[in-house]
Design an enzyme around this catalytic site. Structure first.
Site, short mmCIF file in Angstrom:
data_model
loop_
_atom_site.label_atom_id
_atom_site.label_comp_id
_atom_site.label_asym_id
_atom_site.label_seq_id
_atom_site.Cartn_x
_atom_site.Cartn_y
_atom_site.Cartn_z
CG ASP A 1 -18.50 87.47 60.50
OD1 ASP A 1 -19.07 88.46 60.99
OD2 ASP A 1 -18.27 86.43 61.14
CG HIS B 1 -18.20 83.45 65.49
ND1 HIS B 1 -19.32 82.68 65.30
CD2 HIS B 1 -18.28 83.93 66.75
CE1 HIS B 1 -20.06 82.71 66.40
NE2 HIS B 1 -19.45 83.45 67.30
CB CYS C 1 -18.11 80.85 68.87
SG CYS C 1 -19.39 80.65 70.08
CE LYS D 1 -21.66 89.30 67.71
NZ LYS D 1 -21.24 88.75 69.00
CD GLN E 1 -16.85 90.94 67.59
OE1 GLN E 1 -16.76 92.03 68.14
NE2 GLN E 1 -17.54 89.95 68.12
C1 LIG Z 1 -16.89 87.49 64.14
C2 LIG Z 1 -18.25 86.98 64.51
N1 LIG Z 1 -19.01 86.42 63.58
C3 LIG Z 1 -20.25 85.96 63.84
C4 LIG Z 1 -20.77 86.04 65.11
C5 LIG Z 1 -22.16 85.52 65.36
O1 LIG Z 1 -23.00 86.58 65.66
P1 LIG Z 1 -24.51 86.32 66.13
O2 LIG Z 1 -24.45 85.41 67.30
O3 LIG Z 1 -25.03 87.67 66.48
O4 LIG Z 1 -25.23 85.72 64.97
C6 LIG Z 1 -20.01 86.60 66.12
C7 LIG Z 1 -20.50 86.65 67.52
O5 LIG Z 1 -19.75 86.72 68.46
C8 LIG Z 1 -18.71 87.09 65.82
O6 LIG Z 1 -17.94 87.64 66.76
#
Ligand SMILES: Cc1ncc(COP(=O)(O)O)c(C=O)c1O
Length: 416
Positions: free
Chosen positions: A207, A130, A373, A233, A210
């Site tokens: 990270d 992401h 993203c 999430k 998900q």
């Molecule tokens: C794999 C992953 N990393 C990071 C993020 C960013 O999360 P946040 O917008 O809650 O900071 C997302 C959001 O879709 C994501 O799917």
């Protein structure tokens, strides 16, 4: 064949049907919907709303500073949430830093860790990150002169571990990867990567945006040095997230923001930082958000994370089987049978994902359409976007049936 999620008459069996009644978007929402965008943000159950409401009504005060009962109560609820998150990740409470979300957690790490990096050093991420786990490293690489390396995907859209083994070398100082891809659903062998990282003395970051709330996470078993997640999430409120760090790693990490609770002493010429985790919590925190996240963890704990995982897996398999039957629909992700997150990305031949998502919306089907993203990944796949249906504890087979009906309607409208 759906077993655990459907009863004999085709309706939903407990605990999922019961769970659905806890989510106001189903009971109070403005229309009947099939909510299939949980990877972007999950729905919030009543007990989470109640916990936040109780804080505002019963002990609305700042934490850690007031010498009166309401403030102490607020502080106890806030730090109580920290303990719940620690238990949820099998960590210690002082290894849990509250942030605004995964993005902030990863930015904090990128800024603080890259202070010591320079030319000759390498940071290794994967091509399916992401932007939150890509752009901070990319921008700091330009500033500090270290190199950013990308682990590619294998032909079956799993992470290419052979390439990972070749890329992680003594030059590698940080390995930062997603636990599960928000586009493909690919689950990454995080522990194997942590072993590779540690063998060359690199820091391992996960990270878990998900993964958290969708499968049990044990940070000791993963042996990651840091892990980031977002409350919204995993059935929690927006604006709250977590950075887990091994205690020694957090102690060695310079703070990222200054002010408020992160300070122990300030003189004109210098300052002394508070102990971890407070060293990283500058300013008044999102108190209600943390309390809500604690309640989300209680809620998930009652359902059981193993049960949540198998429910989402069954819904995913149900969706994969249904989409495979529709001509012109292409699904992107690892082969069936692989470990997968609860989401399915797909395209409809001849229809732009944004157009399809708009038609779906008119049918009450809520999905995400676009690059999610993760533009470098989409480019790698030769796509300008996909549609993504993603699932949660409240997702029922009838939601997937509504998606299939919406796809068929879209194909008819666009004559494809
Ligand atoms: C794999 C992953 N990393 C990071 C993020 C960013 O999360 P946040 O917008 O809650 O900071 C997302 C959001 O879709 C994501 O799917």
């Amino acid at each position: 064949m759906m077993t655990a999620v459907k009863n004999a008459s085709g309706g939903m069996a407990t605990p999922w049907s019961k769970a659905r009644a806890d989510f106001p978007l189903y009971t109070n929402g403005r229309r009947k919907i099939a909510y299939l965008d949980s990877a972007a943000s999950s729905l919030t159950p009543e007990p989470v709303l109640a916990a936040m409401d109780a804080y505002y009504r019963e002990c609305r005060a700042n934490v850690h500073r007031g010498m009166y009962a309401e403030s102490e109560d607020a502080g106890a609820r806030y730090d109580g949430a920290r303990e719940k998150i620690a238990a949820f990740l099998r960590a210690a409470a002082d290894e849990i830093v509250f942030t605004r979300g995964t993005t902030e957690s990863l930015n904090l790490l990128a800024y603080s860790l890259s202070r010591k990096l320079g030319p000759g050093d390498e940071v290794v991420i994967s091509i399916m990150e992401h932007h939150a786990n890509l752009v901070p490293w990319q921008q700091l690489a330009k500033e500090r002169g270290f190199a950013l390396e990308f682990i590619p995907l294998a032909a079956d859209l799993t992470l290419d571990m052979r390439a990972a083994r070749a890329l992680i070398t003594p030059k590698t100082k940080i390995v930062s990867v997603t636990y599960a891809s928000n586009v493909l659903g690919t689950v990454v062998p995080v522990r194997e990567l942590a072993d590779l990282a540690h063998a060359v003395g690199a820091v391992m970051i996960v990270d878990a945006a998900q993964a958290a709330g969708h499968r049990p996470i044990d940070v000791r078993e993963l042996d990651c040095d840091f892990l980031a997640l977002s409350g919204h999430k995993m059935l929690g409120p927006t604006g709250i997230g977590v950075l887990y760090g091994k205690r020694g790693r957090l102690e060695a990490l310079p703070p990222f923001m200054f002010g408020g609770d992160m300070i122990l002493d300030v003189r004109k010429e210098d300052s002394l930082w508070n102990e971890v985790p407070y060293k990283f919590e500058a300013g008044t925190p999102n108190i209600a958000g943390a309390i809500g996240l604690g309640a989300a963890i209680d809620y998930l704990g009652k359902l059981g994370l193993d049960a949540v995982r198998s429910h989402e897996r069954e819904i995913t398999d149900y969706a994969l089987a249904a989409l495979a039957k529709i001509p012109g629909v292409t699904v992107y992700g690892p082969p069936s049978g692989s470990d997968r997150a609860g989401l399915v990305s797909f395209t409809i031949e001849g229809v732009h994902p944004h157009d399809a998502a708009t038609v779906f919306d008119r049918q009450g089907v809520c999905v995400r359409g676009g690059h999610h993203c993760a533009m470098p990944l989409l480019r790698e796949l030769g796509l300008n976007g996909t549609l993504r249906a993603s699932f949660g504890v409240y997702t029922a087979p009838e939601d997937v049936d509504a998606l299939v009906a919406a796809i068929i309607k879209t194909k008819a409208i666009f004559n494809v």
